[in-house]
Design an enzyme around this catalytic site. Structure first.
Site, PDB file in Angstrom:
ATOM      1  N   LYS A 160       0.844  -1.194   0.000  1.00  0.00           N
ATOM      2  CA  LYS A 160       0.000   0.000   0.000  1.00  0.00           C
ATOM      3  C   LYS A 160       0.879   1.243   0.000  1.00  0.00           C
ATOM      4  O   LYS A 160       1.901   1.296   0.711  1.00  0.00           O
ATOM      5  CB  LYS A 160      -0.906  -0.030   1.242  1.00  0.00           C
ATOM      6  N   SER A 186      -9.674   1.806   2.875  1.00  0.00           N
ATOM      7  CA  SER A 186      -8.799   2.543   1.984  1.00  0.00           C
ATOM      8  C   SER A 186      -7.746   1.673   1.294  1.00  0.00           C
ATOM      9  O   SER A 186      -7.142   2.121   0.329  1.00  0.00           O
ATOM     10  CB  SER A 186      -8.087   3.630   2.781  1.00  0.00           C
ATOM     11  N   SER A 216      -9.824  -0.444   7.172  1.00  0.00           N
ATOM     12  CA  SER A 216      -9.243  -0.280   5.836  1.00  0.00           C
ATOM     13  C   SER A 216      -8.566  -1.514   5.254  1.00  0.00           C
ATOM     14  O   SER A 216      -8.235  -1.530   4.066  1.00  0.00           O
ATOM     15  CB  SER A 216      -8.250   0.879   5.838  1.00  0.00           C
TER      16      SER A 216
END
Lengths: 473, 481
Positions: free
Chosen positions: B71, B146, B170
């Site tokens: 990420k 996210s 997330s």
């Protein structure tokens, strides 16, 4: 109208740790710009702080030395504001749970001894340094993250002299605890001043102003003198003091307004979620209590007692830890501590001041000073020669005995040799001889001086005096 | 991952071949999915070659040559780390996050950076400054967020596994939306050093994988105390992989009443209830429990998370790194313009909210109160885990993935979608998302397993037993569609 001043100080002290408050970067002074930085102290994304335990110990030790209450539960908070020299745009500081609460510093101002109470002592990180070169501005972050201890006093001081005395006393104590170098040139100590005045006889304090970022004790003294005079003038001419932050311009010798309280920051303090609260065990604090050194006042009393030297000497010596350490080492090796004290207080202090040096930079050792005193006591050198040898030792070090010979300063105590000098002195100064014989005592002193001159300082002055008296009959 | 490791170990393929294959898949599919924000092919290939070289020399490491996606808010030295924000466009990380250093030590290869909501603020990966990520199961739908890029990359077979971060769900919610496994470790289990902070007291890095075993392997590698993160716990890390089992005998599972609410999607509820029944069949005892503070979690979360974010994001000012607004007259103007140009709307919204709740006069009413309620929420969990059950089963989200654009104009609606994931972050406990079925429209549904702090072993054991019995994890999306 007569006004009384009320003064409080916030003293920021850079702690004597090898590494920064929240990372392993070095704290050495004078390194090239931005060479002692890492992702943590530069506030890079993802970097996290880790508490420097030595900084905590030094802060708690300071509290213990000054009689503060130590909070066993303490925590770090974020103080939020934007400034280019602040990497994270929040400073990790302590808000409602500082390490130390209360305590006091005893000061002597003229004849008066008084206690200045402390509000709190907390620990925070220092910020970087903005530099402006022509049109360009840049930031050196070497200082960012340096452990900074803040000592906040109650508004207990009533004059610039008292503020100055407080700073000196605090500096002495911090030196004694090896808490900080307290080197003003290196910015180890910086100070904010709160100052107000009120008419004599009134209880309620006047409106205060804050003067930010003084970095010399003399600056604090001068800024306060100016500010008290300024406030007095404003009030005398019917004006009002506005609560504001001011800045000391040392070039012009004035304080000037920086910003008014209306634009004051809302720092939005909250507990730093990257750091766990600090819990100090009773055992830990007791262990640190053992580190409390003998403080300047205690040492002063002990020096006077132990070495049988005058109170005045003890006070001068104990004011500086290094000086007192040096004295004690030398005095311990000597049978004449008073003579050692005389050398340290006069010759040593004079040379240090002249050459702007610290005691650790001088070459003279306690052993050599003790030997020097012995040579003088044994009459092998006179006091003039001793001073010359001291200066040489200070500069280059060495053995006093060998220096005495090398410099040709061995005192002449041979009566025959001195008699020659006496004879010559009397022959070439018949006027003085007759003056003395006519009852002018002062002429004898002059003749002794002549003997010393002829012997190039080496004659034993006592013997010269005795011989002259005999000859002059 | 276990299979890939075996293939590599037995020299049936090289890491280079594997990485080349994945790059080919990414080239072919990712223009449609948008899982990656940046792919440094040279960097990935060089690491793969190095891994093969090490293997030739006889080095054996658990993850040697295994490709992973990361990420875009976890720092990998030498790679860009933009947090999907304009304010960090082009920013190259000068150091490795602790999790990256640990994975590197075990031989992992870093493929590229996955898309996300800017600074992890969002639940749909529509808030990225760079691109929208699409759900591999249906490209009209969001992948969740996210960590939507990481979830989509894993689901679309563009990587073997990925790292995400979970501040309020997330990792778990996108895993649920994309049909993969997502684990939020207990707070303090994994070092946050090198994770660009959103909300420091809530953030945790977690693995996103194709199956529970992979999550166990990755967690074992990244977990454990780190002296660079003082909030990381000094607690021993068990061997999660060897603890996996295929039955649930003796396990007590709690069903929190507050997680099965009116207004919850009927298909989601059906899948989750079926999963509960499956767990019972595998030997677990099911009990109903109450977590009465749950309704306050969303409000508490948005106060605490925003408060911390407002301070954490203050460092992005254009002075030291990232983007700087041009031609400002003074520092103040430079800050204002840099931040106005650099941050997206959602980030600004949360900074303003956080600044407000911390400001003097409001602190007690909002921040302090929220912290107190947070304590009560944590106590709810402590009580049920101490007295009533070993783990909790719950939905991950009240509904399956929604269409792109559907909720973007309504932040509050979007915030409410986190209602089942947020409490775990506030309490610091661990939670796992495992696929548990599909809707009529063929969208994945996730089952959430919540466990006591530092009992990831129990969580993974339960997740593995269920997964092996239900086999939902074997379904793959048809990415060509």
């Amino acid at each position: 109208m007569k006004f009384l001043a009320t003064i409080g100080l916030e003293v920021h002290v850079q702690l004597l740790t090898r590494t920064k408050m929240f990372c392993a970067c070095k704290t050495d002074y004078g390194a090239g710009e931005n060479t002692q930085v890492c992702p943590v102290c530069l506030g890079y994304p993802g970097a996290l702080p880790v508490i420097n335990e030595e900084a905590v110990r030094l802060t708690v030790l300071t509290g213990l030395m000054l009689g503060s209450k130590i909070n066993r539960f303490s925590k770090f908070d974020r103080k939020n504001y934007f400034y280019p020299d602040m990497p994270k745009n929040y400073q990790i500081s302590q808000y409602d749970c500082p390490f130390c609460v209360g305590g006091a510093v005893e000061i002597t101002c003229g004849e008066k001894v008084k206690k200045v109470s402390l509000t709190r002592i907390h620990l925070e990180e220092d910020v970087g340094k903005n530099m402006h070169i022509g049109e360009l501005s840049s930031v050196d972050f070497n200082r960012a993250g340096h452990p900074l201890m803040e000592v906040v006093t109650e508004p207990d001081m009533a004059s610039p002299e008292e503020a100055f005395a407080f700073l000196l006393a605090l500096k002495q104590i911090l030196n004694y605890g090896l808490v900080s170098r307290c080197n003003l040139e290196e910015g180890n100590v910086r100070c904010d001043i709160n100052c107000s005045i009120r008419p004599e006889g009134r209880e309620r304090l006047g409106v205060k102003t804050e003067i930010k970022n003084l970095n010399t004790f003399k600056g604090v003294f001068q800024a306060l003198n100016y500010e008290i005079a300024r406030q007095t003038e404003v009030l005398n001419s019917g004006g009002m003091i506005t609560q504001e932050t001011r800045r000391w311009d040392s070039e012009r010798g004035v304080t000037e307004s920086m910003r008014s309280k209306e634009e004051a920051h809302d720092y939005r303090y909250f507990p730093d979620p990257d750091l766990l609260p600090v819990l100090l065990s009773r055992e830990q604090i007791q262990l640190w209590e053992k580190d409390i050194p003998e403080l300047p006042r205690q040492r002063c009393a002990r020096l006077a007692r132990q070495y049988a030297i005058p109170e005045y000497d003890a006070k001068v010596l104990s004011a500086d830890k290094d000086l007192a350490d040096f004295f004690e080492k030398a005095a311990g090796l000597s049978v004449n501590p008073k003579a050692v004290s005389n050398f340290v207080m006069t010759e040593m202090l004079r040379l240090l001041a002249e050459k702007e040096m610290e005691i650790k930079d001088a070459q003279i050792t306690p052993q050599s000073l003790a030997e020097l005193v012995k040579l003088a006591d044994e009459g092998k050198i006179n006091s003039n020669s001793a001073k010359q040898i001291f200066a040489a030792l200070f500069e280059k070090g060495g053995a006093p005995g060998r220096l005495m010979e090398a410099m040709g300063l061995v005192q002449v105590s041979d009566a025959g040799e001195i008699e020659d000098f006496v004879r010559k002195a009397m022959e070439s100064n018949p006027k003085s001889v007759s003056d003395y014989r006519a009852g002018k005592e002062a002429a004898l002193k002059y003749l002794v001086g002549q003997v010393m001159r002829l012997s190039r300082g080496k004659a034993n002055p006592q013997m010269a005096r005795e011989l002259l008296k005999q000859k002059l009959g | 991952m276990a299979e890939v490791s075996a293939l590599l170990r037995e020299r049936k393929c090289s890491s280079l071949e594997l990485v080349q294959e994945l790059i080919a898949v990414i080239r072919k599919n990712d223009s449609q999915i948008g899982a990656f924000v940046s792919l440094d092919e040279e960097y990935a290939l060089a690491q793969a070659r190095r891994a093969d070289e090490l293997r030739r020399k006889g080095t054996e490491l658990p993850l040697l040559g295994v490709p992973l996606a990361v990420k875009d808010l976890i720092n990998v030295q030498g790679q860009t780390c933009t947090c999907a924000s304009r304010i960090l466009s082009g920013y190259v990380a000068p150091y490795d996050a602790t999790v990256i250093a640990r994975l590197r030590r075990e031989g992992a290869v870093f493929l590229g950076r996955t898309n996300m909501d800017e600074f992890a603020m969002g639940a749909s990966t529509e808030n990225s400054a760079y691109k929208i990520t699409r759900n591999p199961w249906n490209r009209d739908y969001v992948p969740g967020g996210s960590s939507g890029g990481s979830a989509a990359a894993v689901a679309a077979d563009e990587t073997i596994a990925a790292l995400g971060s979970d501040t309020g769900g997330s990792v778990r919610q996108p895993a649920s939306f994309c049909g993969c496994v997502g684990l939020k470790p207990s707070y303090g289990r994994v070092s946050r050093y090198g994770l660009t902070a959103f909300a420091s007291s809530l953030d945790q890095i977690g693995p996103m994988t194709k199956c529970v075993r992979d999550a166990a392997i990755l967690l074992k590698t990244i977990a454990g105390h780190d002296e660079r993160d003082s909030t990381s716990a000094k607690i021993t890390v068990p061997d999660y992989e060897s603890g996996l089992r295929t039955d649930l005998k003796g396990l007590k599972i709690g069903l929190p009443k507050e997680y099965f609410i009116d207004g919850m999607d009927a298909e989601v509820e059906k899948c989750v209830r079926a999963a509960v029944a499956e767990c019972e069949r595998l030997g677990a005892a099911i009990v109903d429990v109450n977590l009465p503070m749950t309704p306050h979690a969303v409000a508490v979360y948005y106060i605490i998370a925003c408060a911390e974010a407002s301070a954490n994001l203050a460092r992005f000012d254009g002075v030291r790194y990232g983007c700087r607004a041009k031609n400002a007259d003074d520092p103040y103007e430079m800050y204002c313009r840099t931040r106005a140009e650099g941050f997206g709307a959602e980030v600004k919204r949360r900074i303003i909210l956080g600044t407000y709740v911390l400001s003097s006069g409001y602190y007690d009413a909002y921040y302090l109160r929220a912290q107190k309620v947070r304590t009560l929420i944590r106590r709810d969990f402590e009580r049920v885990f101490a007295e009533e059950c070993d783990v909790l089963l719950a939905p991950v989200a009240p509904a399956p993935a929604y269409k792109i654009g559907e909720k973007i104009e309504d932040p509050l609606q979007m915030y409410l979608g986190d209602i089942f994931t947020i409490p775990a972050n506030l309490a610091g406990i661990c939670a796992l998302s495992v696929p548990c079925g599909f809707t009529a429209q063929n969208l994945p549904v996730g089952l959430q397993i919540l466990g006591p702090a530092f009992r990831e072993d129990v969580l993974l054991r339960a997740g593995y037993a269920y997964e092996q019995a239900a086999q939902w994890h074997l379904r793959r999306p048809d990415v060509k569609k």
